[in-house]
Write an enzyme that holds these catalytic residues in place. Structure first.
Site, PDB file in Angstrom:
ATOM      1  N   GLU A  25       6.090  -3.278   9.746  1.00 27.89           N
ATOM      2  CA  GLU A  25       5.175  -3.562   8.637  1.00 27.89           C
ATOM      3  C   GLU A  25       4.974  -2.291   7.812  1.00 27.89           C
ATOM      4  O   GLU A  25       4.887  -1.188   8.365  1.00 27.89           O
ATOM      5  CB  GLU A  25       3.848  -4.081   9.238  1.00 27.89           C
ATOM      6  CG  GLU A  25       2.764  -4.484   8.279  1.00 27.89           C
ATOM      7  CD  GLU A  25       3.123  -5.552   7.267  1.00 27.89           C
ATOM      8  OE1 GLU A  25       4.066  -5.344   6.488  1.00 27.89           O
ATOM      9  OE2 GLU A  25       2.417  -6.568   7.203  1.00 27.89           O
ATOM     10  N   ASP A  26       4.945  -2.438   6.507  1.00 26.04           N
ATOM     11  CA  ASP A  26       4.714  -1.256   5.663  1.00 26.04           C
ATOM     12  C   ASP A  26       3.269  -0.784   5.775  1.00 26.04           C
ATOM     13  O   ASP A  26       3.010   0.393   5.994  1.00 26.04           O
ATOM     14  CB  ASP A  26       5.089  -1.554   4.197  1.00 26.04           C
ATOM     15  CG  ASP A  26       4.473  -2.845   3.690  1.00 26.04           C
ATOM     16  OD1 ASP A  26       4.448  -3.825   4.454  1.00 26.04           O
ATOM     17  OD2 ASP A  26       4.011  -2.884   2.538  1.00 26.04           O
ATOM     18  N   ASP A  38      -3.759  -3.362   6.392  1.00 28.66           N
ATOM     19  CA  ASP A  38      -4.951  -3.130   5.576  1.00 28.66           C
ATOM     20  C   ASP A  38      -6.121  -3.879   6.243  1.00 28.66           C
ATOM     21  O   ASP A  38      -6.746  -3.353   7.162  1.00 28.66           O
ATOM     22  CB  ASP A  38      -4.623  -3.650   4.171  1.00 28.66           C
ATOM     23  CG  ASP A  38      -5.652  -3.293   3.128  1.00 28.66           C
ATOM     24  OD1 ASP A  38      -6.844  -3.322   3.436  1.00 28.66           O
ATOM     25  OD2 ASP A  38      -5.275  -2.988   1.984  1.00 28.66           O
ATOM     26  N   PHE A  45      -6.261   2.239  -3.551  1.00 30.70           N
ATOM     27  CA  PHE A  45      -5.203   1.266  -3.817  1.00 30.70           C
ATOM     28  C   PHE A  45      -3.869   1.990  -3.946  1.00 30.70           C
ATOM     29  O   PHE A  45      -3.689   2.833  -4.818  1.00 30.70           O
ATOM     30  CB  PHE A  45      -5.489   0.453  -5.085  1.00 30.70           C
ATOM     31  CG  PHE A  45      -4.627  -0.772  -5.129  1.00 30.70           C
ATOM     32  CD1 PHE A  45      -4.999  -1.918  -4.448  1.00 30.70           C
ATOM     33  CD2 PHE A  45      -3.409  -0.759  -5.799  1.00 30.70           C
ATOM     34  CE1 PHE A  45      -4.174  -3.037  -4.434  1.00 30.70           C
ATOM     35  CE2 PHE A  45      -2.581  -1.868  -5.794  1.00 30.70           C
ATOM     36  CZ  PHE A  45      -2.971  -3.005  -5.107  1.00 30.70           C
ATOM     37  N   ARG A  59       7.298  -0.742  -6.578  1.00 32.16           N
ATOM     38  CA  ARG A  59       7.887  -0.754  -5.227  1.00 32.16           C
ATOM     39  C   ARG A  59       8.981   0.298  -5.074  1.00 32.16           C
ATOM     40  O   ARG A  59       9.267   0.757  -3.980  1.00 32.16           O
ATOM     41  CB  ARG A  59       8.506  -2.128  -4.916  1.00 32.16           C
ATOM     42  CG  ARG A  59       7.525  -3.264  -4.757  1.00 32.16           C
ATOM     43  CD  ARG A  59       8.227  -4.471  -4.140  1.00 32.16           C
ATOM     44  NE  ARG A  59       7.514  -5.715  -4.377  1.00 32.16           N
ATOM     45  CZ  ARG A  59       6.567  -6.210  -3.583  1.00 32.16           C
ATOM     46  NH1 ARG A  59       6.204  -5.567  -2.501  1.00 32.16           N
ATOM     47  NH2 ARG A  59       5.987  -7.353  -3.860  1.00 32.16           N
TER      48      ARG A  59
HETATM   49  C1  PRP Z   1       0.955  -6.530   1.827  1.00 30.31           C
HETATM   50  C2  PRP Z   1       1.655  -5.636   2.835  1.00 30.31           C
HETATM   51  C3  PRP Z   1       1.269  -6.220   4.158  1.00 30.31           C
HETATM   52  C4  PRP Z   1      -0.094  -6.843   3.902  1.00 30.31           C
HETATM   53  C5  PRP Z   1      -1.154  -6.001   4.518  1.00 30.31           C
HETATM   54  O1  PRP Z   1       1.736  -7.657   1.586  1.00 30.31           O
HETATM   55  O2  PRP Z   1       3.035  -5.606   2.633  1.00 30.31           O
HETATM   56  O3  PRP Z   1       2.177  -7.227   4.580  1.00 30.31           O
HETATM   57  O4  PRP Z   1      -0.254  -6.889   2.480  1.00 30.31           O
HETATM   58  O5  PRP Z   1      -2.426  -6.445   4.151  1.00 30.31           O
HETATM   59  P1  PRP Z   1      -3.497  -7.053   5.157  1.00 30.31           P
HETATM   60  O6  PRP Z   1      -3.543  -6.159   6.374  1.00 30.31           O
HETATM   61  O7  PRP Z   1      -4.783  -6.966   4.359  1.00 30.31           O
HETATM   62  O8  PRP Z   1      -3.137  -8.457   5.466  1.00 30.31           O
HETATM   63  P2  PRP Z   1       1.442  -8.677   0.357  1.00 30.31           P
HETATM   64  O9  PRP Z   1       0.635  -9.833   0.846  1.00 30.31           O
HETATM   65  O10 PRP Z   1       0.884  -7.890  -0.801  1.00 30.31           O
HETATM   66  O11 PRP Z   1       2.897  -9.200   0.025  1.00 30.31           O
HETATM   67  P3  PRP Z   1       4.192  -8.342  -0.412  1.00 30.31           P
HETATM   68  O12 PRP Z   1       4.563  -7.487   0.791  1.00 30.31           O
HETATM   69  O13 PRP Z   1       5.203  -9.380  -0.709  1.00 30.31           O
HETATM   70  O14 PRP Z   1       3.824  -7.494  -1.603  1.00 30.31           O
END
Ligand code: PRP
Length: 174
Positions: free
Chosen positions: A97-98, A101, A150, A163
């Protein structure tokens, strides 16, 4: 116009990725590890991580989304945009996971995977925004902690932008 400020330079991210790769390699040397990345955000991290793993492995991706276009906060509801297309029963699985949050995405996905009965299930996250956590989730391999700002870059977007940036930046409103 929002301004981009550097949080981690590309070199700092590279060092963190290399350290994580050493930790993962040490633990999974002969296990034919299955790494599962959560798209879209994890594609850059996954690409760099696996090129530092010198061992047999397989890669899968799922696409989950909880932020959606133009959102800066999690909607709290995770959408499976593209589900898992390979059986994981009896496999050693590492979720890549990147960023964690609120923890809502990861918590949802770990439940999704547990139902499919992997032999082992661990998490490798490059960035951890711990001050924003709403759901407690385990992170077995952690790269870098980030404050409650952010962030964009290194795979992470705001409204699909930024990205491609090689470092991690935060958006400061003017
Ligand atoms: C982002 C990120 C994680 C997630 C983390 O994805 O890549 O997967 O949010 O947030 P959280 O801990 O609050 O759930 P996003 O839903 O923005 O989709 P994306 O990766 O396609 O941009």
């Amino acid at each position: 116009m929002p301004q981009l400020k550097v949080l981690f330079a590309p070199e700092e991210i590279k060092e963190a990725v290399e350290r994580l790769a050493r930790e993962v390699s040490r633990d999974y040397q002969d296990k034919n590890l299955l790494l599962i990345g959560i798209l879209k955000g994890s594609f850059v991290f996954m690409a760099d991580l696996i090129r530092n793993l010198n061992m047999p492995l397989e890669v899968e991706f799922v696409a989950l989304s909880s932020y959606g276009r133009g959102r800066k906060e999690s909607s709290g509801k995770v959408k499976v945009v593209r589900g898992l297309r390979t059986p994981i029963k009896g496999r050693d699985v590492l979720v890549v996971e990147d960023i964690v949050d609120t923890g809502i995405t990861l918590s949802f996905f770990l439940d999704y995977l547990r139902r499919r009965k992997p032999l082992s299930l661990k998490v490798c996250a490059l960035f951890d925004k711990a001050p924003c956590r709403k759901v407690s989730v385990p992170i077995d391999y952690l790269g870098l902690s980030v404050p409650d700002v952010f962030i964009v870059g290194y795979g992470i977007d705001y409204d699909e932008r930024f990205r491609y940036l090689p470092g991690l930046y935060f958006l400061e409103e003017e």
